[in-house]
Design a protein around this motif. Sequence first.
Motif, PDB file in Angstrom:
ATOM      1  N   PHE A   1       0.802  -1.230   0.000  1.00 23.69           N
ATOM      2  CA  PHE A   1       0.000   0.000   0.000  1.00 23.69           C
ATOM      3  C   PHE A   1       0.836   1.282   0.000  1.00 23.69           C
TER       4      PHE A   1
ATOM      5  N   TYR B   1       0.447  15.166  10.005  1.00 25.63           N
ATOM      6  CA  TYR B   1       0.042  14.545  11.265  1.00 25.63           C
ATOM      7  C   TYR B   1      -0.274  15.682  12.223  1.00 25.63           C
TER       8      TYR B   1
ATOM      9  N   ASN C   1      -5.956   6.408   5.832  1.00 21.07           N
ATOM     10  CA  ASN C   1      -7.094   5.922   6.623  1.00 21.07           C
ATOM     11  C   ASN C   1      -6.764   5.829   8.111  1.00 21.07           C
ATOM     12  N   ILE C   2      -5.533   5.463   8.418  1.00 21.17           N
ATOM     13  CA  ILE C   2      -5.159   5.287   9.823  1.00 21.17           C
ATOM     14  C   ILE C   2      -5.134   6.635  10.548  1.00 21.17           C
TER      15      ILE C   2
ATOM     16  N   GLU D   1      -8.596   8.073  10.781  1.00 25.83           N
ATOM     17  CA  GLU D   1      -9.390   7.426  11.833  1.00 25.83           C
ATOM     18  C   GLU D   1      -8.981   7.943  13.212  1.00 25.83           C
TER      19      GLU D   1
ATOM     20  N   VAL E   1      -0.814   4.109   2.987  1.00 22.68           N
ATOM     21  CA  VAL E   1      -1.666   3.320   3.891  1.00 22.68           C
ATOM     22  C   VAL E   1      -2.031   4.176   5.109  1.00 22.68           C
ATOM     23  N   LEU E   2      -1.260   5.227   5.351  1.00 23.22           N
ATOM     24  CA  LEU E   2      -1.492   6.058   6.537  1.00 23.22           C
ATOM     25  C   LEU E   2      -2.730   6.953   6.435  1.00 23.22           C
TER      26      LEU E   2
END
Lengths: 94, 578
Positions: free
Chosen positions: B244, B422, B251-252, B255, B248-249
């Motif tokens: 990914f 972030y 969605n993480i 969330e 991939v981060l």
Amino acid sequence: MHITFNAFSFARNKLKEQGIPCVNVAREIDEGTSAQDFIDELELSKKYVEAVFINGTVMPKDTVLHEGDRIALLPPGTPGSYRLILGIKEMGER
Amino acid sequence: MSDKIYRVNMKELNYRIEDVPEEWMGLGGRGLTSTVIAAEVDPECHPLGPNNKMVFAPGLLSGTIAANSGRNSLGIKSPLTGGIKESNVGGTIAGIMAKLGVKALIIEDIPEDDSTFYHIHVTKEHVTIEPCPELVGKENFEVLDAMLERYDKKVAVMTIGTPGEQRMMISNISVKDPKGKLRSHGRGATGAVMGSKKIKVITVDAEKYKETHLADPEKFKSANKVFTKALQENPISGEGLPAFGTNVLVNIINEAGGLPARNFRYGNSENAEAICGETMADNIKARGGSTTHGCHAGCVIQCSQTYNDEEGNYLASGFEYEMIWAFGANFGISDLDLIAKIDNLMDNIGVDAIETGVTFGVAAEGGLLEFEDGETVYKILSEDIPQGTPLGKIIGSGAGNVGKILGVVRVPVVKNQSIPAYEPRAIKGQGITYVTTPMGADHTAGYAVATNILNSGGYIDPLKKEGQVELSRNLQIASAAIDSTGMCIFVAFPALDDPACLPALIDMINARFGINLTGEDVTSLGARILKTEHAFNLKAGLTAADDRIPEFMKYEPLPPHNVVWDFTNEEIDAFWDF
């Protein structure tokens, strides 16, 4: 009762293969169901779920779910220090 | 033959090849670049003036067969932050410089005649510095093609596009990767410093190098085997990243409520599903791209990818989370293909994905364009910035300056450098890294996980401040050490699960140089680098008042967790108590 359910990365692929909707979907579960019970219902092994977000926070898998909760299943594979600083490793082991 | 320092003077247009001073012998990568900058650059100098220097240095293990050891460091005084900068890149440069015996390439001063730009070519025996008027005004891929035509195809290339020529604060130095695409010495306006020295392109000969010398080849080989196995068998580096990518981060982090959206107003984005790693991987599968691509030779993680459009035509590679976040979540573009086109365009002109993306968010907040309007973004990047129109110059000045020009309060910068993907209010340990790192807001400053962190023990709630300062300090010390090895910081991921991983890395350093470093030595090295960088910044005029989060984050609760930044100044300043 109802929860909103999401699965990410490998767990999403696995559930999609089985025809199980897993992107922002409503699911009905029994009262008293824990996150782990829910994972077991989906027949997802540890390979597919390292940790569980409940309402945006990584929580222990034995946390009991409540009406309206938002749950997301997170497989192993979170890069960066985020696996540590979001509590994914610590809670994943509980 | 031992490694040498190659020193180029752009005023004299000459060079010297020098022995490595004793005190620099055991250093590489960030450890070396920050040491040289601290030793040789006046902290009070203007970063675009004659007294700033550029220091390129491969890591300690670069040029060896060690997996993932192809990272190169660049040290400067940053015109964006006013402090020291180490920028780390993949590509082919680190391996080639190390094999050629270039311990560091130091570039000093600026030409008296600023009417043209220069091309520097480094070989084992010589450095040539020649005017290259034919390349002025050209963008990176055209410069790259010209260099590949002129030299052996393996030649290492570092180039600036027109934003670097114009000394813009969003400009990068672009570096050739093994597949002929580009990686970036990003963050901190590295391209502007190269532009100020009137250097358009640097090439390093790849024909006449020799393999790096290993003091103990057998020990090296067996340590590398353990190390490679740790990387390949780990679920992050072995499976998650290749499948990914870093994206991939999306969605993480979304969330977790920490995905900055609409210029840092929200912690969730409605675009997450459209731009996430899972969607990207589905598109790649359907369109015939590739989910795996290494940014440097010897990479076994392959987190990068090749991303095509619906017709199967190439759109982008190295399509990373932070870039996709900046334009997708923060600026609001929901079309992943358009974000990919912007990514490739930014590679070509050589601008920083995070600084540029955050700048467009601030510009939208200030009414210069509309959020979501990717077509206007593309036009500004392809026309206004290369042509240097007033609008191009404004966007090219970076988020902090655009915020001032437009009278915007919500300006997400630390030390004038844009905060990445972030949210510091919702991921507080990351926030401590943003405010304390000498680099200005930089997620990679606290990216590496080392074994000592595991021993600090216990769950740290990302929404609360308890334990975050110590956590960030440990992450930053580990990152500074890893950045000195030439290793990609992703190599530290398996350390959380596999206690053999980092000792094997240290064994390789020992076998390469015939020394006996311990884990503690490496930690001390990381701590020493951080303190050297911090001391430089203090002498440059930065103070504790620069180690602060933008004020709006203290009074605007961030949805969905409705959290604010609540550290006191004393709590932040305690970071440096080590």
